[in-house]
Design a protein around this motif. Sequence first.
Motif, PDB file in Angstrom:
ATOM      1  N   MET A   1       0.837  -1.184   0.000  1.00 32.30           N
ATOM      2  CA  MET A   1       0.000   0.000   0.000  1.00 32.30           C
ATOM      3  C   MET A   1       0.878   1.241   0.000  1.00 32.30           C
ATOM      4  N   SER A   2       0.436   2.212  -0.720  1.00 30.81           N
ATOM      5  CA  SER A   2       1.189   3.467  -0.753  1.00 30.81           C
ATOM      6  C   SER A   2       0.772   4.350   0.422  1.00 30.81           C
ATOM      7  N   VAL A   3       1.571   5.351   0.691  1.00 29.87           N
ATOM      8  CA  VAL A   3       1.265   6.301   1.758  1.00 29.87           C
ATOM      9  C   VAL A   3      -0.057   7.007   1.456  1.00 29.87           C
ATOM     10  N   LYS A   4      -0.239   7.404   0.212  1.00 30.67           N
ATOM     11  CA  LYS A   4      -1.478   8.108  -0.172  1.00 30.67           C
ATOM     12  C   LYS A   4      -2.715   7.228   0.013  1.00 30.67           C
ATOM     13  N   THR A   5      -2.588   5.941  -0.252  1.00 32.29           N
ATOM     14  CA  THR A   5      -3.712   5.023  -0.063  1.00 32.29           C
ATOM     15  C   THR A   5      -4.077   4.930   1.414  1.00 32.29           C
ATOM     16  N   ILE A   6      -3.078   4.820   2.259  1.00 31.05           N
ATOM     17  CA  ILE A   6      -3.316   4.740   3.697  1.00 31.05           C
ATOM     18  C   ILE A   6      -3.930   6.034   4.206  1.00 31.05           C
ATOM     19  N   GLN A   7      -3.394   7.167   3.756  1.00 34.70           N
ATOM     20  CA  GLN A   7      -3.960   8.453   4.170  1.00 34.70           C
ATOM     21  C   GLN A   7      -5.423   8.568   3.750  1.00 34.70           C
ATOM     22  N   ALA A   8      -5.729   8.171   2.543  1.00 31.25           N
ATOM     23  CA  ALA A   8      -7.113   8.234   2.048  1.00 31.25           C
ATOM     24  C   ALA A   8      -8.027   7.358   2.909  1.00 31.25           C
ATOM     25  N   MET A   9      -7.553   6.185   3.296  1.00 30.69           N
ATOM     26  CA  MET A   9      -8.351   5.299   4.147  1.00 30.69           C
ATOM     27  C   MET A   9      -8.587   5.934   5.516  1.00 30.69           C
ATOM     28  N   VAL A  10      -7.538   6.502   6.089  1.00 32.24           N
ATOM     29  CA  VAL A  10      -7.662   7.133   7.411  1.00 32.24           C
ATOM     30  C   VAL A  10      -8.665   8.266   7.347  1.00 32.24           C
ATOM     31  N   TYR A  11      -8.527   9.135   6.357  1.00 28.81           N
ATOM     32  CA  TYR A  11      -9.441  10.272   6.243  1.00 28.81           C
ATOM     33  C   TYR A  11     -10.877   9.822   5.963  1.00 28.81           C
ATOM     34  N   LYS A  12     -11.031   8.764   5.198  1.00 29.70           N
ATOM     35  CA  LYS A  12     -12.365   8.224   4.912  1.00 29.70           C
ATOM     36  C   LYS A  12     -13.046   7.784   6.205  1.00 29.70           C
ATOM     37  N   TYR A  13     -12.306   7.041   7.046  1.00 30.95           N
ATOM     38  CA  TYR A  13     -12.907   6.533   8.277  1.00 30.95           C
ATOM     39  C   TYR A  13     -13.052   7.617   9.343  1.00 30.95           C
ATOM     40  N   LEU A  14     -12.167   8.602   9.359  1.00 31.44           N
ATOM     41  CA  LEU A  14     -12.351   9.732  10.271  1.00 31.44           C
ATOM     42  C   LEU A  14     -13.643  10.467   9.930  1.00 31.44           C
ATOM     43  N   GLU A  15     -13.875  10.654   8.625  1.00 28.23           N
ATOM     44  CA  GLU A  15     -15.105  11.311   8.192  1.00 28.23           C
ATOM     45  C   GLU A  15     -16.332  10.469   8.543  1.00 28.23           C
ATOM     46  N   LYS A  16     -16.200   9.167   8.345  1.00 31.61           N
ATOM     47  CA  LYS A  16     -17.315   8.245   8.596  1.00 31.61           C
ATOM     48  C   LYS A  16     -17.749   8.263  10.064  1.00 31.61           C
ATOM     49  N   ILE A  17     -16.796   8.441  10.975  1.00 30.55           N
ATOM     50  CA  ILE A  17     -17.136   8.457  12.406  1.00 30.55           C
ATOM     51  C   ILE A  17     -17.309   9.880  12.948  1.00 30.55           C
ATOM     52  N   GLY A  18     -17.284  10.858  12.044  1.00 32.74           N
ATOM     53  CA  GLY A  18     -17.563  12.237  12.441  1.00 32.74           C
ATOM     54  C   GLY A  18     -16.406  12.998  13.043  1.00 32.74           C
ATOM     55  N   LEU A  19     -15.182  12.582  12.768  1.00 39.03           N
ATOM     56  CA  LEU A  19     -14.016  13.264  13.335  1.00 39.03           C
ATOM     57  C   LEU A  19     -13.180  14.016  12.305  1.00 39.03           C
ATOM     58  N   SER A  20     -13.656  14.105  11.088  1.00 35.37           N
ATOM     59  CA  SER A  20     -12.829  14.698  10.033  1.00 35.37           C
ATOM     60  C   SER A  20     -12.572  16.182  10.245  1.00 35.37           C
ATOM     61  N   ALA A  21     -13.473  16.905  10.868  1.00 37.66           N
ATOM     62  CA  ALA A  21     -13.314  18.351  11.026  1.00 37.66           C
ATOM     63  C   ALA A  21     -12.693  18.720  12.367  1.00 37.66           C
ATOM     64  N   GLN A  22     -12.191  17.743  13.101  1.00 35.55           N
ATOM     65  CA  GLN A  22     -11.673  18.021  14.439  1.00 35.55           C
ATOM     66  C   GLN A  22     -10.154  18.060  14.498  1.00 35.55           C
ATOM     67  N   GLY A  23      -9.494  18.190  13.377  1.00 32.40           N
ATOM     68  CA  GLY A  23      -8.048  18.360  13.366  1.00 32.40           C
ATOM     69  C   GLY A  23      -7.232  17.086  13.449  1.00 32.40           C
ATOM     70  N   TYR A  24      -7.853  15.952  13.265  1.00 34.65           N
ATOM     71  CA  TYR A  24      -7.089  14.703  13.265  1.00 34.65           C
ATOM     72  C   TYR A  24      -6.379  14.549  11.932  1.00 34.65           C
ATOM     73  N   SER A  25      -5.231  13.892  11.965  1.00 40.82           N
ATOM     74  CA  SER A  25      -4.475  13.650  10.737  1.00 40.82           C
ATOM     75  C   SER A  25      -3.716  12.339  10.895  1.00 40.82           C
ATOM     76  N   CYS A  26      -3.189  11.869   9.793  1.00 43.71           N
ATOM     77  CA  CYS A  26      -2.366  10.650   9.837  1.00 43.71           C
ATOM     78  C   CYS A  26      -1.161  10.867  10.750  1.00 43.71           C
ATOM     79  N   HIS A  27      -0.576  12.052  10.670  1.00 37.72           N
ATOM     80  CA  HIS A  27       0.601  12.345  11.493  1.00 37.72           C
ATOM     81  C   HIS A  27       0.245  12.317  12.984  1.00 37.72           C
ATOM     82  N   LYS A  28      -0.888  12.895  13.354  1.00 37.67           N
ATOM     83  CA  LYS A  28      -1.289  12.879  14.767  1.00 37.67           C
ATOM     84  C   LYS A  28      -1.583  11.467  15.242  1.00 37.67           C
ATOM     85  N   LEU A  29      -2.201  10.661  14.396  1.00 41.00           N
ATOM     86  CA  LEU A  29      -2.472   9.271  14.762  1.00 41.00           C
ATOM     87  C   LEU A  29      -1.172   8.486  14.921  1.00 41.00           C
TER      88      LEU A  29
END
Length: 90
Positions: A1-29
């Motif tokens: 898996m590429s870095v971009k693929t993993i980032q896209a997955m993380v952002y997809k699931y953050l959005e799905k659980i309602g945390l996308s607008a709260q400043g979470y990122s792959c780096h913070k995780l």
Amino acid sequence: MSVKTIQAMVYKYLEKIGLSAQGYSCHKLRHTAATLMYQHGGVDVRVLKDVLGHENLGTTEIYTHLSSEQMKNAAESNPLAKINKKKTGN
């Protein structure tokens, strides 16, 4: 898996659980996971360096400073830390 693929997955699931607008990122995780491994998992900082792919141990030591700061805060919050020792007259 590429870095971009993993980032896209993380952002997809953050959005799905309602945390996308709260400043979470792959780096913070990543930072949180490393801090938990160090503080609660007992992972040696040199092993953590390799897990994170850091070239310099100093970069990884950021996680140890968090622990030291938390320990200092915990010690200072202890009510006994504010009691002055009585001087004894010898």
